[in-house]
Design an enzyme around this catalytic site. Structure first.
Site, mmCIF file in Angstrom:
data_model
loop_
_atom_site.group_PDB
_atom_site.id
_atom_site.type_symbol
_atom_site.label_atom_id
_atom_site.label_comp_id
_atom_site.label_asym_id
_atom_site.label_seq_id
_atom_site.Cartn_x
_atom_site.Cartn_y
_atom_site.Cartn_z
ATOM 1 N N GLY A 1 -0.744 2.670 -18.143
ATOM 2 C CA GLY A 1 0.221 2.792 -19.235
ATOM 3 C C GLY A 1 1.151 1.593 -19.346
ATOM 4 O O GLY A 1 1.361 1.049 -20.427
ATOM 5 N N ARG A 2 1.690 1.154 -18.217
ATOM 6 C CA ARG A 2 2.679 0.065 -18.265
ATOM 7 C C ARG A 2 2.023 -1.307 -18.435
ATOM 8 O O ARG A 2 2.713 -2.315 -18.510
ATOM 9 C CB ARG A 2 3.575 0.112 -17.027
ATOM 10 C CG ARG A 2 2.842 0.177 -15.695
ATOM 11 C CD ARG A 2 3.770 0.605 -14.562
ATOM 12 N NE ARG A 2 3.073 0.784 -13.289
ATOM 13 C CZ ARG A 2 2.494 1.915 -12.923
ATOM 14 N NH1 ARG A 2 2.491 2.957 -13.725
ATOM 15 N NH2 ARG A 2 1.902 2.020 -11.733
ATOM 16 N N LYS B 1 -1.539 7.854 -23.921
ATOM 17 C CA LYS B 1 -2.840 7.716 -23.254
ATOM 18 C C LYS B 1 -3.391 9.096 -22.908
ATOM 19 O O LYS B 1 -4.542 9.398 -23.148
ATOM 20 C CB LYS B 1 -2.650 6.859 -22.000
ATOM 21 C CG LYS B 1 -3.904 6.624 -21.202
ATOM 22 C CD LYS B 1 -3.588 5.713 -20.020
ATOM 23 C CE LYS B 1 -4.738 5.707 -19.037
ATOM 24 N NZ LYS B 1 -4.420 4.923 -17.838
ATOM 25 N N LYS C 1 7.701 16.292 -13.683
ATOM 26 C CA LYS C 1 7.077 16.858 -14.887
ATOM 27 C C LYS C 1 6.788 18.341 -14.672
ATOM 28 O O LYS C 1 7.042 19.172 -15.537
ATOM 29 C CB LYS C 1 5.762 16.134 -15.199
ATOM 30 C CG LYS C 1 5.936 14.737 -15.749
ATOM 31 C CD LYS C 1 4.573 14.169 -16.132
ATOM 32 C CE LYS C 1 4.653 12.698 -16.455
ATOM 33 N NZ LYS C 1 3.345 12.082 -16.661
ATOM 34 N N GLU D 1 7.277 14.962 -23.872
ATOM 35 C CA GLU D 1 8.226 14.357 -24.814
ATOM 36 C C GLU D 1 7.511 13.933 -26.098
ATOM 37 O O GLU D 1 7.989 14.168 -27.212
ATOM 38 C CB GLU D 1 8.871 13.106 -24.187
ATOM 39 C CG GLU D 1 9.807 13.370 -23.034
ATOM 40 C CD GLU D 1 9.105 13.282 -21.681
ATOM 41 O OE1 GLU D 1 7.894 13.616 -21.587
ATOM 42 O OE2 GLU D 1 9.776 12.903 -20.708
ATOM 43 N N GLU E 1 7.807 1.419 -11.362
ATOM 44 C CA GLU E 1 6.729 2.415 -11.320
ATOM 45 C C GLU E 1 5.555 1.874 -10.504
ATOM 46 O O GLU E 1 4.827 2.621 -9.867
ATOM 47 C CB GLU E 1 6.274 2.779 -12.749
ATOM 48 C CG GLU E 1 5.669 4.172 -12.856
ATOM 49 C CD GLU E 1 5.573 4.688 -14.289
ATOM 50 O OE1 GLU E 1 6.241 5.675 -14.627
ATOM 51 O OE2 GLU E 1 4.807 4.114 -15.071
ATOM 52 N N HIS F 1 30.384 -11.013 -19.001
ATOM 53 C CA HIS F 1 31.677 -10.358 -19.215
ATOM 54 C C HIS F 1 31.662 -8.920 -18.731
ATOM 55 O O HIS F 1 32.509 -8.118 -19.114
ATOM 56 C CB HIS F 1 32.052 -10.443 -20.702
ATOM 57 C CG HIS F 1 32.134 -11.864 -21.159
ATOM 58 N ND1 HIS F 1 33.269 -12.637 -20.991
ATOM 59 C CD2 HIS F 1 31.208 -12.686 -21.696
ATOM 60 C CE1 HIS F 1 33.031 -13.859 -21.439
ATOM 61 N NE2 HIS F 1 31.786 -13.909 -21.870
HETATM 62 O O1 F6P Z 1 6.229 8.191 -16.765
HETATM 63 C C1 F6P Z 1 4.955 8.465 -16.338
HETATM 64 C C2 F6P Z 1 3.933 8.005 -17.306
HETATM 65 O O2 F6P Z 1 2.732 8.519 -16.876
HETATM 66 C C3 F6P Z 1 3.856 6.481 -17.444
HETATM 67 O O3 F6P Z 1 3.136 5.879 -16.456
HETATM 68 C C4 F6P Z 1 3.270 6.349 -18.799
HETATM 69 O O4 F6P Z 1 3.421 5.053 -19.296
HETATM 70 C C5 F6P Z 1 4.045 7.392 -19.552
HETATM 71 O O5 F6P Z 1 4.167 8.467 -18.630
HETATM 72 C C6 F6P Z 1 3.450 7.857 -20.839
HETATM 73 O O6 F6P Z 1 2.180 8.407 -20.662
HETATM 74 P P1 F6P Z 1 1.227 8.729 -21.886
HETATM 75 O O7 F6P Z 1 0.880 7.440 -22.556
HETATM 76 O O8 F6P Z 1 0.039 9.398 -21.285
HETATM 77 O O9 F6P Z 1 1.963 9.639 -22.834
#
Ligand code: F6P
Length: 526
Positions: A261-262, A200, A489, A206, A347, A378
């Site tokens: 995002g979630r 987003k 971050k 990452e 979150e 188990h």
């Molecule tokens: O972990 C924090 C966060 O902002 C989440 O809320 C989000 O889903 C994720 O990082 C990924 O964000 P993006 O879609 O902006 O890469």
């Protein structure tokens, strides 16, 4: 709004909860009421919730519903569905329900246009109208994203694997650990791979690192720079950064700030799902979620699945000091559901101040965890049955299996699911051998899906989304921001610099200095 725990209703709930904590309380005894199952279960299309095995009676339920009314849950639901700015700290609506409106009711032209654009891509990939740089058809889609840009789509693709179209493999890379990308690339062919860069913000470290890694892989394999576009699409609200990365404008699918995002698997973030199962089934997923949305918006609280499940979580967290909730799907296909729910719930509800910034007077979000049954039986079920902590469980079962020719084995799976909730509820006394005694009176919900279809899965996921929302309204917290993750971050950027610095960083704390020095010694770079 009054302080939550000083309200008369909260006090009444406190008093009421004591009845379920006395040494002679028995959950099993509540089943003396012959109508208990009928009174404490609710069905909605292909989904059934049995909440009769909870530390709850009609009076407690009435009080919880009164609490919801006092906390103006009805108005809050209306505000969310109307697209009001309910995410105040970021000044945005949280309008994911708009993503799953049927076409004819769609109020936002961009949503319909995006679905059409997704549909066109899915069609092109499936008919080999879109090919890789050597003209070969796309056989592998690799989604690069993390958090909400990974967990939902990865979970749904896994859950609906039996619905996936042949000839196309959909994979997910999320971790910045380079081994994650390496493992996936080792199984992929650069000529036939399409990457979906899902972010987003298009700033998530990452995802950008993994996208760069993917680009290097393609270039090293002989793909010319001007053919990279045949191997990359992006989903982002940050078009400028996606363009700067080198993704062609026509290959960028929009995201909007009014979708968290979630809560985004219903948007173009769901592109890998649509590629895996086809657009018709993706629309069925949306339709299932919409059906749950309508139920949530219109059903009386006493028959409202997300409201009841949300109130039960408030009940245990507020009055029984429950620290964690287990989600145990008796479906290997739902393997990734607990991971998805972890982000959705933790979150959203991991907050310690109210929407006005006041310290919360009561417990808010708890730990969500789980793995599929029967495997969990188990490993950790021992603690659920006889441990000193009471951990409410959500059991999820699917009436009809997607496996071929395995009806008998599926019955075994269902029998185990039923047996576990029964054992937790009834327990078994053995005064001669206390180590054999199970106390019972341990609460659980059981959710049954008619089948693990796109539509039923959509309903189930929307149910959990709304359950989280209900809790946030009762606690008066913002379920749609996540400021807590920002500090980590920022510090990761500082630590990356410290690892790169040749000189010792005397400005850092002693622990970070010591760890960095040891890492460098073992890397041979000290
Ligand atoms: O972990 C924090 C966060 O902002 C989440 O809320 C989000 O889903 C994720 O990082 C990924 O964000 P993006 O879609 O902006 O890469």
């Amino acid at each position: 709004m009054n302080s939550l725990n000083s309200s008369v209703t909260w006090q009444a709930l406190t008093a009421k909860s004591a009845e379920f904590k006395t040494p002679d309380f028995s959950l099993k005894a509540l089943f003396a009421e012959s109508e208990r199952y009928a009174r404490f279960s609710v069905a909605q299309e292909g989904l059934l919730l049995d909440y009769s095995k909870n530390l709850l009676d009609a009076e407690a339920r009435t009080l919880l519903i009164r609490l919801a009314e006092e906390r103006q849950l009805k108005q809050a639901i209306q505000a969310m569905f109307a697209g009001e700015i309910i995410n105040k700290t970021e000044q945005r609506p949280a309008h994911h329900v708009a993503l799953r409106l049927p076409e004819e009711q769609q109020i936002n032209g961009e949503v319909s246009a995006t679905l059409r654009k997704m549909s066109a891509l899915v069609e092109k990939i499936h008919t080999s109208d879109w090919t890789g740089h050597t003209g070969r058809q796309i056989e592998t889609v690799i989604n690069i994203g993390i958090g909400g840009s990974d967990l939902g789509p990865a979970m749904v693709v896994e859950a609906l694997r039996s619905e996936c179209l042949p000839n196309l493999t959909v994979q997910f890379v999320s971790n910045v650990d380079p081994i994650h990308m390496q493992q996936i690339l080792e199984r992929s062919n650069p000529e036939t791979t399409l990457f979906v860069v899902a972010s987003k913000s298009f700033t998530t470290a990452e995802t950008i690192a993994n996208a760069n890694n993917a680009r290097r892989w393609l270039l090293n394999s002989g793909c010319a720079t001007d053919h990279l576009n045949q191997h990359f699409v992006a989903v982002s609200s940050n078009v400028a950064s996606a363009l700067a990365f080198g993704i062609a404008e026509e290959n960028i699918y929009p995201m909007w700030d009014w979708v968290g995002g979630r809560y985004s698997l219903w948007s173009a973030i769901g592109l890998p799902i649509a590629l895996a199962i086809g657009m018709d089934k993706f629309r069925q997923l949306l339709a299932g979620a919409h059906s749950m949305d309508q139920h949530f918006a219109t059903a009386e609280f006493s028959d409202n699945m997300p409201v009841l499940m949300g109130l039960l979580s408030v009940w245990y967290r507020g009055f029984f000091d429950t620290d964690s909730f287990a989600v145990v799907p008796y479906s290997q296909s739902l393997d990734k559901l607990p991971d998805f729910l972890q982000q959705l719930s933790m979150e959203s509800l991991g907050k310690r101040v109210t929407r006005d910034g006041e310290p919360l007077p009561v417990n808010s979000g708890a730990v969500i965890w789980g793995t599929p049954g029967t495997n969990g039986q188990h490993s950790y079920f021992q603690l659920l049955h006889q441990g000193t902590s009471v951990i409410p469980v959500d059991f999820i079962a699917v009436a009809n299996s997607n496996a071929d020719d395995a009806a008998e084995q599926h019955e075994q799976l269902l029998a185990n699911c039923l047996a576990q909730s029964l054992a937790l509820m009834e327990g078994r006394e053995n005064s001669a051998e206390p180590h054999r005694s199970s106390p019972g009176s341990r609460p659980s919900n059981t959710l049954i899906l008619k089948a693990l279809s796109p539509s039923a899965l959509g309903s189930l996921l929307a149910l959990f989304e709304h359950q989280v929302f209900v809790q946030s309204v009762i606690w008066d917290i913002n379920a749609f921001d996540q400021w807590g993750v920002e500090l980590g971050k920022t510090l990761a950027t500082e630590m990356l610099q410290a690892l790169a610095d040749e000189a010792e960083r005397a400005d850092l704390d002693a622990s970070s200095q010591g760890l960095i020095a040891q890492l460098k010694r073992w890397q041979g770079t000290a």
